[in-house]
Design a protein around this motif. Sequence first.
Motif, PDB file in Angstrom:
ATOM      1  N   THR A 149       2.090  -2.342  -7.237  1.00 31.88           N
ATOM      2  CA  THR A 149       1.284  -1.714  -8.283  1.00 31.88           C
ATOM      3  C   THR A 149      -0.039  -1.218  -7.700  1.00 31.88           C
ATOM      4  O   THR A 149      -0.616  -1.843  -6.814  1.00 31.88           O
ATOM      5  N   PRO A 167       9.071  -6.461  -6.356  1.00 35.77           N
ATOM      6  CA  PRO A 167       9.322  -7.587  -7.264  1.00 35.77           C
ATOM      7  C   PRO A 167       9.425  -7.198  -8.733  1.00 35.77           C
ATOM      8  O   PRO A 167       9.924  -7.981  -9.537  1.00 35.77           O
ATOM      9  N   PHE A 168       8.949  -5.989  -9.092  1.00 38.34           N
ATOM     10  CA  PHE A 168       9.005  -5.555 -10.492  1.00 38.34           C
ATOM     11  C   PHE A 168      10.072  -4.487 -10.736  1.00 38.34           C
ATOM     12  O   PHE A 168      10.347  -4.135 -11.880  1.00 38.34           O
ATOM     13  N   ASP A 180      -0.086  -4.879   2.950  1.00 39.61           N
ATOM     14  CA  ASP A 180       1.133  -4.423   3.619  1.00 39.61           C
ATOM     15  C   ASP A 180       1.162  -2.902   3.703  1.00 39.61           C
ATOM     16  O   ASP A 180       1.048  -2.215   2.688  1.00 39.61           O
ATOM     17  N   MET A 187       0.812  -1.224   0.000  1.00 43.31           N
ATOM     18  CA  MET A 187       0.000   0.000   0.000  1.00 43.31           C
ATOM     19  C   MET A 187       0.846   1.276   0.000  1.00 43.31           C
ATOM     20  O   MET A 187       0.340   2.351   0.287  1.00 43.31           O
ATOM     21  N   MET A 188       2.117   1.130  -0.359  1.00 40.40           N
ATOM     22  CA  MET A 188       3.041   2.264  -0.269  1.00 40.40           C
ATOM     23  C   MET A 188       2.685   3.408  -1.220  1.00 40.40           C
ATOM     24  O   MET A 188       3.047   4.559  -1.002  1.00 40.40           O
ATOM     25  N   TYR A 213       4.554   5.274   5.151  1.00 41.41           N
ATOM     26  CA  TYR A 213       4.039   5.397   3.788  1.00 41.41           C
ATOM     27  C   TYR A 213       3.023   6.543   3.698  1.00 41.41           C
ATOM     28  O   TYR A 213       2.068   6.599   4.474  1.00 41.41           O
ATOM     29  N   LYS A 239       4.299  -1.512   9.603  1.00 37.31           N
ATOM     30  CA  LYS A 239       5.694  -1.448  10.064  1.00 37.31           C
ATOM     31  C   LYS A 239       5.890  -0.209  10.926  1.00 37.31           C
ATOM     32  O   LYS A 239       5.154   0.778  10.801  1.00 37.31           O
ATOM     33  N   ASN A 283      14.332  -5.881   6.317  1.00 36.24           N
ATOM     34  CA  ASN A 283      15.693  -5.417   5.974  1.00 36.24           C
ATOM     35  C   ASN A 283      16.694  -5.727   7.090  1.00 36.24           C
ATOM     36  O   ASN A 283      17.616  -4.931   7.335  1.00 36.24           O
ATOM     37  N   GLN A 327      11.064  -8.815   5.692  1.00 34.19           N
ATOM     38  CA  GLN A 327      10.729  -8.237   4.387  1.00 34.19           C
ATOM     39  C   GLN A 327      12.003  -7.639   3.787  1.00 34.19           C
ATOM     40  O   GLN A 327      12.654  -6.791   4.404  1.00 34.19           O
ATOM     41  N   ARG A 370      -2.933  -5.065 -13.135  1.00 31.62           N
ATOM     42  CA  ARG A 370      -1.602  -5.643 -12.875  1.00 31.62           C
ATOM     43  C   ARG A 370      -1.631  -6.586 -11.674  1.00 31.62           C
ATOM     44  O   ARG A 370      -0.879  -7.546 -11.609  1.00 31.62           O
ATOM     45  N   HIS A 412      10.828  -1.819  10.697  1.00 32.31           N
ATOM     46  CA  HIS A 412      10.971  -1.488   9.275  1.00 32.31           C
ATOM     47  C   HIS A 412      12.409  -1.538   8.753  1.00 32.31           C
ATOM     48  O   HIS A 412      12.679  -2.164   7.731  1.00 32.31           O
ATOM     49  N   LEU A 429      10.196  -4.867 -16.491  1.00 27.52           N
ATOM     50  CA  LEU A 429       9.287  -5.384 -17.520  1.00 27.52           C
ATOM     51  C   LEU A 429       9.145  -4.360 -18.639  1.00 27.52           C
ATOM     52  O   LEU A 429       8.817  -3.199 -18.386  1.00 27.52           O
ATOM     53  N   VAL A 463       5.581  -9.075  -2.250  1.00 26.19           N
ATOM     54  CA  VAL A 463       4.820  -7.863  -1.912  1.00 26.19           C
ATOM     55  C   VAL A 463       4.840  -6.929  -3.117  1.00 26.19           C
ATOM     56  O   VAL A 463       5.847  -6.278  -3.388  1.00 26.19           O
ATOM     57  N   THR A 464       3.742  -6.888  -3.855  1.00 25.64           N
ATOM     58  CA  THR A 464       3.695  -6.022  -5.029  1.00 25.64           C
ATOM     59  C   THR A 464       3.293  -4.601  -4.623  1.00 25.64           C
ATOM     60  O   THR A 464       2.657  -4.397  -3.584  1.00 25.64           O
TER      61      THR A 464
END
Length: 311
Positions: free
Chosen positions: A277, A222-223, A47, A20-21, A52, A82, A153, A174, A282, A122, A233, A274-275
């Motif tokens: 988008t 991940p992208f 997440d 949700m960033m 954020y 976090k 981290n 994470q 997507r 975090h 991509l 954890v995407t």
Amino acid sequence: MKTFVLPGTDLVVPAIVTGMMRIQDKSDAEVQALYEASLAAGISFFDHAAVYGSEMHGCERRFAEALTLTPSQRDGIILQTKVGIVRQDGPYFDFSHDEIVSSVDASLAALGTDRIDILLLHRPDALVEPEEVARAFDELEAQGKVRHFGVSNHSPAQVELLKRWVRQPLVANQLQLSITHADLITQGMSINMGAHDQSVDRTIGTLDYCRLHDITIQAWSPFQAGFFNGPFLGNPDYPELNAVIDRLAATYDVPTEAIAIAWITRHPARMQVVTGTTNPDRVTAGAKGADIVLTKVEWYELYRAAGHLVP
Ligand SMILES: NC(=O)c1ccc[n+]([C@@H]2O[C@H](COP(=O)([O-])OP(=O)(O)OC[C@H]3O[C@@H](n4cnc5c(N)ncnc54)[C@H](OP(=O)(O)O)[C@@H]3O)[C@@H](O)[C@H]2O)c1
């Protein structure tokens, strides 16, 4: 959607988490569409982080305001947030008891909920006092405000230091991981090879440590090709990688996002992805990746095409 019981918890979790960033500037309708697309794809895990948004707890608040979940809708999802990155007078990191407790209270208020399912520390606080963390976690657990705890981290030694005082299992770590930003994986394959940058271990065995201790890795970005510098991509800087991704997407009859995710979920460490988008299409596209089991040949072909070395 592939699901599993998150080790150290009673939670059945999906292999993909919607991050949700990036929702701060999204309208109610856009947040609702992202949420609905996630649920439709079997992603019931969201997440967050205190930091954020354009102000502290901004994305948590945006999420709650846009969705106004009923109690039963709330019970049907897993909310993770976090703590520990502070903006005011900073940025700096703060794992003190008072910061952890007050940030959780602010997260609960912003999210409009009475409990956080998983709370992550975090980013490592150089001035961490693990006794303070333990005291905060005990209080939050006893008050029913947080059900499970984890980190983000963190190196193995940093987790061990916390574990000397913290009673609760640390269930997640994470960490940044994509096909192109794959230090967690690449460095273990080039051990002791002096001529290669890839053998410089920046992750200090974190992947294997997490596997050995039942700490689920949650792969963030991940992208992204690197650190928030745009996705790989369709990126002309990665022609060889995109050629392989396009071919595998055609083979499995899925969108390219699914192949990027399948490369991570194929790993036997059983990670979550954890995407970030904000585009519902997507989310739907990527979700197809969790159910694909790439062959070893395909997995390594993607690895090599991203420019990593197989010595
Ligand atoms: N623990 C940590 O330190 C940490 C750090 C960073 C992030 N996170 C978490 O991880 C989540 C994911 O981070 P992220 O947003 O950097 O990850 P990401 O999913 O790799 O990147 C998503 C971003 O790439 C854009 N994008 C453009 N083309 C895309 C395509 N074809 N496929 C997918 N995305 C495309 C998206 O734009 P659109 O929105 O237009 O699709 C979005 O801005 C965050 O939401 C947060 O929850 C954690």
